[in-house]
Motif scaffolding. Structure first.
Motif, PDB file in Angstrom:
ATOM      1  N   ALA A  87      53.437  13.864 -21.911  1.00  0.00           N
ATOM      2  CA  ALA A  87      53.762  14.912 -22.892  1.00  0.00           C
ATOM      3  C   ALA A  87      53.225  16.267 -22.420  1.00  0.00           C
ATOM      4  N   ILE A  88      52.009  16.269 -21.883  1.00  0.00           N
ATOM      5  CA  ILE A  88      51.406  17.527 -21.395  1.00  0.00           C
ATOM      6  C   ILE A  88      52.241  18.083 -20.236  1.00  0.00           C
ATOM      7  N   LEU A  89      52.618  17.195 -19.327  1.00  0.00           N
ATOM      8  CA  LEU A  89      53.349  17.653 -18.136  1.00  0.00           C
ATOM      9  C   LEU A  89      54.741  18.187 -18.498  1.00  0.00           C
ATOM     10  N   ILE A  90      55.399  17.490 -19.445  1.00  0.00           N
ATOM     11  CA  ILE A  90      56.721  17.988 -19.876  1.00  0.00           C
ATOM     12  C   ILE A  90      56.563  19.395 -20.466  1.00  0.00           C
ATOM     13  N   ALA A  91      55.523  19.574 -21.298  1.00  0.00           N
ATOM     14  CA  ALA A  91      55.313  20.887 -21.929  1.00  0.00           C
ATOM     15  C   ALA A  91      55.065  21.954 -20.869  1.00  0.00           C
ATOM     16  N   LYS A  92      54.289  21.601 -19.848  1.00  0.00           N
ATOM     17  CA  LYS A  92      53.966  22.579 -18.817  1.00  0.00           C
ATOM     18  C   LYS A  92      55.209  22.972 -18.010  1.00  0.00           C
ATOM     19  N   GLY A 146      47.649  22.347 -11.336  1.00  0.00           N
ATOM     20  CA  GLY A 146      47.241  23.042 -12.556  1.00  0.00           C
ATOM     21  C   GLY A 146      45.963  23.840 -12.336  1.00  0.00           C
ATOM     22  N   TRP A 147      44.987  23.167 -11.772  1.00  0.00           N
ATOM     23  CA  TRP A 147      43.680  23.823 -11.590  1.00  0.00           C
ATOM     24  C   TRP A 147      43.771  25.004 -10.614  1.00  0.00           C
ATOM     25  N   GLY A 166      57.254  48.480 -18.608  1.00  0.00           N
ATOM     26  CA  GLY A 166      57.028  47.859 -19.913  1.00  0.00           C
ATOM     27  C   GLY A 166      57.504  46.417 -20.046  1.00  0.00           C
ATOM     28  N   PRO A 167      58.793  46.125 -19.763  1.00  0.00           N
ATOM     29  CA  PRO A 167      59.274  44.752 -19.992  1.00  0.00           C
ATOM     30  C   PRO A 167      58.529  43.701 -19.161  1.00  0.00           C
ATOM     31  N   TYR A 168      58.132  44.071 -17.940  1.00  0.00           N
ATOM     32  CA  TYR A 168      57.404  43.124 -17.078  1.00  0.00           C
ATOM     33  C   TYR A 168      56.001  42.899 -17.658  1.00  0.00           C
ATOM     34  N   ALA A 169      55.347  43.998 -18.033  1.00  0.00           N
ATOM     35  CA  ALA A 169      53.984  43.898 -18.567  1.00  0.00           C
ATOM     36  C   ALA A 169      53.975  43.037 -19.839  1.00  0.00           C
ATOM     37  N   ARG A 170      54.932  43.261 -20.721  1.00  0.00           N
ATOM     38  CA  ARG A 170      54.941  42.513 -21.986  1.00  0.00           C
ATOM     39  C   ARG A 170      55.241  41.032 -21.760  1.00  0.00           C
ATOM     40  N   ALA A 171      56.136  40.749 -20.812  1.00  0.00           N
ATOM     41  CA  ALA A 171      56.439  39.334 -20.518  1.00  0.00           C
ATOM     42  C   ALA A 171      55.175  38.635 -20.023  1.00  0.00           C
ATOM     43  N   MET A 172      54.370  39.371 -19.244  1.00  0.00           N
ATOM     44  CA  MET A 172      53.184  38.765 -18.644  1.00  0.00           C
ATOM     45  C   MET A 172      52.115  38.376 -19.668  1.00  0.00           C
ATOM     46  N   VAL A 173      52.099  39.060 -20.803  1.00  0.00           N
ATOM     47  CA  VAL A 173      51.071  38.756 -21.807  1.00  0.00           C
ATOM     48  C   VAL A 173      51.235  37.308 -22.281  1.00  0.00           C
ATOM     49  N   ARG A 174      52.477  36.965 -22.635  1.00  0.00           N
ATOM     50  CA  ARG A 174      52.698  35.595 -23.110  1.00  0.00           C
ATOM     51  C   ARG A 174      52.578  34.590 -21.970  1.00  0.00           C
ATOM     52  N   VAL A 175      53.116  34.952 -20.810  1.00  0.00           N
ATOM     53  CA  VAL A 175      53.062  34.054 -19.662  1.00  0.00           C
ATOM     54  C   VAL A 175      51.606  33.698 -19.351  1.00  0.00           C
ATOM     55  N   CYS A 176      50.716  34.690 -19.389  1.00  0.00           N
ATOM     56  CA  CYS A 176      49.310  34.431 -19.040  1.00  0.00           C
ATOM     57  C   CYS A 176      48.649  33.475 -20.030  1.00  0.00           C
ATOM     58  N   LYS A 177      49.009  33.593 -21.303  1.00  0.00           N
ATOM     59  CA  LYS A 177      48.430  32.654 -22.288  1.00  0.00           C
ATOM     60  C   LYS A 177      48.834  31.230 -21.936  1.00  0.00           C
ATOM     61  N   GLU A 178      50.092  31.058 -21.540  1.00  0.00           N
ATOM     62  CA  GLU A 178      50.556  29.708 -21.210  1.00  0.00           C
ATOM     63  C   GLU A 178      49.957  29.222 -19.888  1.00  0.00           C
ATOM     64  N   GLU A 179      49.783  30.139 -18.940  1.00  0.00           N
ATOM     65  CA  GLU A 179      49.180  29.749 -17.658  1.00  0.00           C
ATOM     66  C   GLU A 179      47.751  29.245 -17.861  1.00  0.00           C
ATOM     67  N   SER A 180      47.090  29.809 -18.862  1.00  0.00           N
ATOM     68  CA  SER A 180      45.722  29.398 -19.128  1.00  0.00           C
ATOM     69  C   SER A 180      45.696  27.922 -19.577  1.00  0.00           C
ATOM     70  N   PHE A 181      46.665  27.541 -20.407  1.00  0.00           N
ATOM     71  CA  PHE A 181      46.800  26.124 -20.779  1.00  0.00           C
ATOM     72  C   PHE A 181      47.102  25.271 -19.543  1.00  0.00           C
ATOM     73  N   HIS A 182      47.926  25.773 -18.646  1.00  0.00           N
ATOM     74  CA  HIS A 182      48.279  24.996 -17.444  1.00  0.00           C
ATOM     75  C   HIS A 182      47.046  24.728 -16.585  1.00  0.00           C
ATOM     76  N   GLN A 183      46.227  25.768 -16.453  1.00  0.00           N
ATOM     77  CA  GLN A 183      45.025  25.634 -15.623  1.00  0.00           C
ATOM     78  C   GLN A 183      44.074  24.616 -16.261  1.00  0.00           C
ATOM     79  N   ARG A 184      43.905  24.725 -17.572  1.00  0.00           N
ATOM     80  CA  ARG A 184      42.946  23.837 -18.250  1.00  0.00           C
ATOM     81  C   ARG A 184      43.398  22.384 -18.246  1.00  0.00           C
ATOM     82  N   GLN A 185      44.706  22.167 -18.454  1.00  0.00           N
ATOM     83  CA  GLN A 185      45.153  20.770 -18.473  1.00  0.00           C
ATOM     84  C   GLN A 185      44.954  20.130 -17.090  1.00  0.00           C
TER      85      GLN A 185
END
Ligand SMILES: [Fe+2]
Ligand SMILES: [Fe+2]
Length: 336
Positions: A87-92, A146-147, A166-185
């Protein structure tokens, strides 16, 4: 996912001019004032042609990397060791697909169509992060990706949240939050394996050995060999140099490796009291460029899988277009 400095020359043979544009001195001056004040450039704003081209290249390479990055780990979805890990891997992997789609949308605001960008990827002309051209041999590779790979991507991408476009910077905000989950899992999966059998521990160490140097190369060539970096910095696209990011990654990862109980495969890796950083050994840049230029172990396989998926998805795009046309016809009829 990540980037190397996501801005290596593509196969078109074109190079981005380094000199500021003289297309329109008044507009150029207004653009420079905004960049100097750390302001944002939006799609409707005037921008020099070279700034636009650099962004299209960087954002599309980033998007391609997210999409191709789904493949090495996607290989393990059907073989994950438990329902929880599956389930974690599918989400990632799904997150990575989402990152690619945000980024294609961001690049489209610069006037390049998604079809053009995909044609570049599918023909082998456009680049993506070379890290995805290596195989995932065991389940431990999924944790190590992931790590380390997502960890390196975070280092690269956090400064992009302050990118001048602007559009690149704003996309990165959400992407980084998700990358943080990827690293932790990934790290958590490895922590669990390291409490397991000797075979499991050996599997983790083997995966670390195979991925470590490739992750260091993800930050792109040394600053001295990155002629476009200075212009990227001037434009507020790139905020931190390749070597600085690489150093930050090494410094952050060494204590994590200690907690995990693995050895990073570099005899030259040691704390340098004077510099306040870790020293590390030589990266094999020949191997990096060979892989970037299409000769890594999985380049052909990745591209073939990607093209096949695109071709097999044609009916979905056709169906969506037919439905949109039907809806449009209906609303025209209703309005009449
Ligand atoms: Fe990721
Ligand atoms: Fe990602």
């Amino acid at each position: 996912m990540y980037t190397q400095s996501f801005n290596v020359p593509d196969g078109s043979g074109k190079t981005v001019p380094l000199a500021p544009s003289n297309e329109d001195p008044a507009l150029q001056a207004a653009f420079d004032v905004r960049i100097d004040a750390d302001g944002r450039i939006e799609p409707q704003d005037w921008m020099p042609d070279a700034y636009r081209k650099t962004l299209v290249r960087q954002i599309s390479q980033h998007a391609h990397s997210e999409i191709v990055g789904m493949l090495p780990e996607g290989n393990w979805i059907s073989r994950a060791p438990s329902l929880k890990r599956k389930a974690i891997l599918i989400a990632k992997v799904q997150d990575e697909g989402g990152h690619g789609l945000y980024l294609y949308s961001a690049a489209e605001t610069l006037g390049t169509s998604r079809d053009q960008m995909l044609a570049g990827l599918h023909s082998g002309r456009a680049k993506y992060s070379s890290i995805f051209n290596y195989p995932t041999l065991t389940w431990a590779d999924v944790g190590v990706i992931g790590w380390l790979v997502d960890g390196a991507a975070i280092m690269n991408q956090v400064p992009l949240c302050r990118c001048s476009y602007g559009p690149y910077a704003r996309a990165m905000v959400r992407v980084c939050k998700e990358e943080s989950f990827h690293q932790r899992q990934g790290y958590e999966a490895l922590l669990v394996m390291m409490t397991g059998t000797e075979e499991q521990k050996a599997m983790v160490q083997d995966a670390v050995n195979r991925w470590w140097w490739k992750c260091l190369a993800m930050f792109g060539p040394p600053d001295a060999d990155s002629p476009n970096s200075a212009q990227g910095m001037r434009w507020g696209i790139k905020r931190v140099s390749n070597d600085e990011l690489r150093q930050k990654f090494v410094d952050a990862t060494v204590p994590q490796a200690k907690v995990l109980g693995v050895t990073l495969p570099d005899p030259d890796l040691k704390w340098n009291e004077e510099r306040g950083h870790h020293d590390y050994g030589q990266i094999d840049w020949n191997e990096f460029w060979e892989t970037v230029n299409g000769n890594g172990p999985c380049n052909k396989e990745r591209l073939a899988t990607r093209v096949k998926a695109h071709d097999e998805g044609q009916w979905v795009r056709d169906a969506a277009l037919a439905y949109a046309a039907k809806q449009q016809a209906r609303s025209i009829k209703e309005a009449a």
